[in-house]
Design an enzyme around this catalytic site. Structure first.
Site, PDB file in Angstrom:
ATOM      1  CB  SER A 169      -8.382   0.822   5.541  1.00 15.55           C
ATOM      2  OG  SER A 169      -9.012   1.810   5.616  1.00 15.55           O
TER       3      SER A 169
ATOM      4  CB  SER B  87      -8.027   3.452   2.717  1.00 10.85           C
ATOM      5  OG  SER B  87      -7.182   2.849   3.641  1.00 10.85           O
TER       6      SER B  87
ATOM      7  CE  LYS C 108      -4.011   1.848   2.379  1.00 10.09           C
ATOM      8  NZ  LYS C 108      -4.757   1.806   3.892  1.00 10.09           N
TER       9      LYS C 108
END
Lengths: 474, 488
Positions: free
Chosen positions: B177, B153, B78
């Site tokens: 997330s 996210s 990420k």
């Protein structure tokens, strides 16, 4: 109307830790801009602070030396504001739970003991510095100082005069240097002071509106800025005006304080506990361990000097102003008469240091050599007057007093015959004055003493000269 | 054999045994990415050169007999975890060109274990969002239906795993997330206990809630990655100095006698989709069928979780994001009149609307006069929520809930209604507030063939039990083997 001044000081003291408070960067002063930074103190994305344990030790030591309560549990908080020298956009400080609460320090002003209470002492990180000089159309930022550990020592509004403020600062510095947590250098900014100053009519209980003074970089300037501020506020009120709460900058060149209005006003710092750091816990065993590292503190040492060496309180205070000075004195006093030692150190030694701009730890004259000279005075080998000459000779050279006295033949003349011989020569050279003296001009006695001492090259024992002269002249 | 279809542990074993070359494995993924990335948009940065050199290093390690637990395994990371020398953007214009000079703890541990980095995964800007629609660059597509969001996210990470564009990925989870996008994409996402995995190098959103975890194709992979990234880190004061177990050791011990709690407040929550509800109920029956003992538990403060979260997370964010001021790095407005104007313009132009919304919320909550009513009150409620779980875990070993109230929604469906968007995390948010571990595993498909996630929660630092229950369920079902069909 008569006014009374109320002063509270916020003193920032940089801790002498080798590395910064939340990263491993060096705290060395005066390095090239941004040479002592890393991703942590620059506040890059994703980095985290790790607390320097020595910083906690130092603030606990300070709290103990200043009679504070040490919290077993305290927290860091974030103080949020934007400024280019503050890379994270917040300063890690303490708010609700500081390490030290309460406490007091005592010091002498005009022969009176003054006690000033402390509100708290907390730990925080220093900010960087904006650079403007020599840069066109821009400002640069030096982050070397960012993250240097600072203690903020907040006093109660117990201070009443500029002199008290300066003495309070001096005492703080003395203690900080004794416990070796801060070098106390105001010019380099390792000791900084903000003063909250207000005035109120004598007898009134409520405080007046205060101004916060910044930018005083010496004890003298602390006193001067406050003095100016008292005059300014008094004038303002007497002219029917009102003091407004604001931050004012001391301008040492003009000798005035200038309003910083608009720039620093009405901040809402939005303090909240820093979620990146765990609470600081000071266990009772750690506390005792730290207490064990405390040296004898200045007040205790002063009292001991008075009782152990029989010197006046004032002398003891001067001699205990720094640990190094006190050690110097004690080493000298151990080998010679303590009162004589204090006189010479407070007089001649301190004068030489002042001329050289040096500290006692840089003194070229060792306590052993000084006491060697003092012993020659004690046993009448040299007179006090000759000692001045000997002192000059030994101060920088490293020679012993005995060597100098021997080399220069400065041994005191105590032999009656030798002194009488000189007296007779002086009397023979001044028959008129002898006659005048004998006809009642007593004041001429001093003249004869001077002449005899001069003729003996200052070596004649003054007490003997006195006695023998009186005898011969009568 | 299509190497990219393998699980992490299958691929790892083949590489370790020398049956598959690490470079071939990496190329299998890069080719796969080349074929499907234009439909999915999972990556903000593809690390071509670093990928090759890391794969070569893995190849050499195998030849030298120095095989680590992840030698040659290709990952997506990420884009909020610092990778030295590789752009780390947080999917924000603010950090579009930011190249960290340091490595996050998790990626250095992965490096030590021999991993291969394929690229940085897209996300909602600064991890604020549930759909990746808040990415400043582009929205990642759900591999099961490219008209739909992948969740967020960590949407890029989850989509990359689901679309076989990496063997595994790292995500970060502040309010769901990792778990919510894992549910949306039909993969496994674990949020470890707060303090289990170092946050050093994770760009902070809400420091007291953020936690890094793996997104993988199955539960065993999750345990393997946890063995590498977990454990105390002296660079993170909030990382816990507790022993790190071997998470694979008791993975297959089964759930016989395990006490499973079902929080009644979760199943009556508004907005829960009927298909989701039924799939979760069925999953509970599967656990029961294997000998687990199912019990009702109560988490009475559940209703306050979303409000509490949006006060605390935004408060911390308002402070964490203050460093993006245009002074030292990151975006600076091209024109300004003075310092204040530079701050205002840089931040107005550099941050997207959701980030600005949350900074304003948090700034407000911390302001003098409001602090007690908002921030402080929220901290108190957080304590109550934590206590709810402590109480419940006196009676049960794990708690089972849906991961999200619905399957993946359509792109654009909730962008105009932030509150509706915030409710996507209704089942995951309490877990961050309490700091406990939670996993999302696939437990069904809707009629529209969209994955449904089952959330399993455990006690503090008891990821082992969570993983054990998850593995047992997974082993008894086939949902984790379902893959989206993507046109190549």
């Amino acid at each position: 109307m008569k006014f009374e001044t109320v002063i509270g000081l916020e003193v920032h003291a940089q801790l002498k830790t080798k590395s910064k408070i939340f990263c491993g960067c060096s705290t060395q002063f005066g390095s090239a801009p941004n040479s002592q930074t890393c991703q942590v103190c620059i506040g890059m994305p994703g980095v985290l602070p790790v607390l320097n344990r020595t910083a906690i030790e130092y603030i606990v030591k300070t709290g103990l030396a200043m009679n504070c309560r040490i919290s077993p549990y305290s927290r860091f908080a974030r103080k949020n504001y934007f400024y280019p020298d503050l890379p994270k956009g917040y300063q890690i400080s303490q708010y609700e739970l500081p390490v030290c609460e309460g406490g007091h320090v005592e010091f002498m002003v005009d022969g009176q003991l003054k006690k000033v209470g402390l509100t708290r002492i907390h730990l925080e990180e220093d900010a960087g510095k904006n650079l403007h000089e020599g840069i066109k159309d821009a400002s640069h930022v030096d982050l070397n100082r960012t993250g240097v550990p600072l203690m903020e020592i907040v006093s109660e509004p117990d201070i009443r005069t500029p002199e008290e403020a300066a003495e309070y600062m001096r005492k703080l510095r003395t203690i900080l240097r004794y416990i070796d947590v801060c070098d106390g250098n105001m010019e380099e900014g390792s000791l900084r002071c903000d003063a909250n100053v207000s005035i109120r009519p004598v007898g009134q209980k409520e405080f007046g509106t205060r101004a916060e003074l910044k930018n005083m970089n010496s004890f003298k300037n602390v006193a001067k800025a406050i003095e100016y501020e008292i005059r300014r506020q008094t004038q303002l009120i007497e002219d029917g005006g009102r003091v407004i709460q604001e931050t004012r900058l001391w301008d040492a060149n003009q000798g005035i304080t200038i309003s910083m209005r608009g720039k620093e006003e009405a901040h809402d710092y939005r303090y909240f506990p820093d979620p990146d750091l765990v609470p600081i816990e000071v266990s009772s065993s750690w506390l005792e361990e730290i207490r064990g590292t405390l040296p004898e503190l200045p007040d205790a040492k002063k009292d001991r000097f008075v009782s152990q060496y029989g010197i006046p309180e004032y002398d003891a205070m001067v001699l205990t102003e720094s640990r190094q000075m006190a050690d110097y004195y004690e080493r000298t006093a151990a080998l010679s008469q303590p009162k004589l030692a204090s006189n010479w150190i407070m007089g001649d030694v301190m004068r030489e240091l002042k001329n050289d701009g040096a500290e006692i730890e840089d003194c070229p004259l060792t306590p052993e050599n000084l006491s060697g000279m003092l012993k020659l005075i004690e046993d009448n080998t040299i007179s006090g007057k000759i000692a001045k000459t000997v002192f000059e000779e030994i101060y920088r050279s490293g020679k012993t007093a005995e060597d100098v006295v021997r080399e220069k033949g400065l041994v005191q003349i105590t032999d009656d015959g030798a002194i009488i011989k000189v007296i007779e020569e002086v009397m023979a050279a001044n028959p008129d004055k002898v006659a005048d003296y004998r006809s009642g001009k007593d004041k001429l006695f001093g003249f004869f003493v001077g002449q005899v001492m001069k003729a003996s090259g200052g070596k004649a024992n003054p007490a003997k000269v006195n006695d023998l002269l009186r005898e011969k002249l009568s | 054999m299509d190497l990219y279809k393998l699980t992490l542990h299958e691929l790892r074993d083949l590489i370790a045994k020398g049956e598959v070359n690490a470079k071939d494995a990496a190329f299998s993924y890069t080719r796969r990415i080349g074929r499907v990335e234009s439909d999915i948009h999972a990556f903000t940065t593809l690390t071509a050169n670093a990928t090759i050199s890391m794969a070569e290093a893995a190849e050499k390690a195998v030849l030298d007999g120095k095989v680590g637990p992840l030698t040659g395994v290709p990952f997506a990371i990420k884009d909020n975890m610092a990778t030295k020398g590789i752009r780390t953007t947080c999917s924000s214009k603010m950090l579009e060109n930011f190249i960290p000079p340091y490595e996050s703890t998790v990626t250095s541990r992965l490096t030590d274990a021999g991993y291969v980095l394929l690229g940085k995964a897209n996300m909602d800007e600064f991890a604020m969002g549930s759909s990746t629609e808040n990415s400043a660059f582009f929205t990642t597509r759900n591999p099961w239906d490219t008209e739909r969001i992948p969740g967020g996210s960590s949407g890029g990470s989850a989509a990359a795993v689901a679309a076989d564009m990496c063997a595994a990925a790292l995500g970060s989870d502040t309010g769901g997330s990792i778990r919510q996008p894992a549910a949306c994409c039909g993969v496994v996402g674990l949020k470890p206990t707060y303090g289990r995995v170092s946050r050093y190098g994770l760009v902070a959103f809400a420091s007291s809630l953020d936690q890094i975890g793996p997104i993988t194709k199955d539960v065993e992979d999750s345990a393997i990655v946890m063995n590498v990234i977990g454990g105390h880190d002296p660079s993170d004061s909030t990382s816990a100095d507790v022993p790190l177990p071997d998470f694979t050791a008791h993975l297959k011990d089964g759930v016989k006698g395990l006490k499973v709690g079902i929080p009644k407040e979760y199943l009556i929550a508004g907005g829960i989709d009927q298909e989701v509800y039924l799939a979760v109920k069925e999953a509970i029956d599967v656990l029961k069928g294997m000998g687990a003992e199912v019990k009702d538990v109560s988490l009475p403060h559940t209703d306050y979780a979303v409000a509490t979260y949006y006060l605390l997370a935004t408060s911390e964010a308002s402070s964490n994001l203050a460093r993006y001021d245009g002074v030292k790095y990151g975006y600076r407005a091209p024109e300004f009149t003075d310092l204040l104007d530079m701050y205002k313009k840089s931040r107005s132009q550099g941050f997207g609307p959701e980030v600005k919304r949350r900074i304003m919320l948090g700034t407000y909550a911390l302001s003098s006069g409001y602090y007690d009513a908002y921030y402080k009150k929220a901290q108190q409620v957080r304590t109550l929520i934590k206590r709810d779980f402590d109480e419940a875990f006196k009676d049960v070993d794990i708690i089972v809930t849906p991961t999200a109230p619905t399957a993946a929604f359509k792109i654009g469906e909730k962008t105009d209604d932030p509150l509706q968007m915030y409710l996507s995390d209704i089942f995951t948010i309490s877990v961050n507030l309490a700091g406990i571990p939670g996993i999302s595993i696939p437990c069904g498909l809707t009629r529209e063939r969209l994955p449904i996630g089952l959330q399993i929660l455990g006690r503090h630092f008891d990821e082992e039990t969570v993983l054990r229950a998850a593995w047992a369920y997974e082993n008894a079902t086939d949902w984790h083997k379902k893959r989206p069909t993507l046109a190549e």
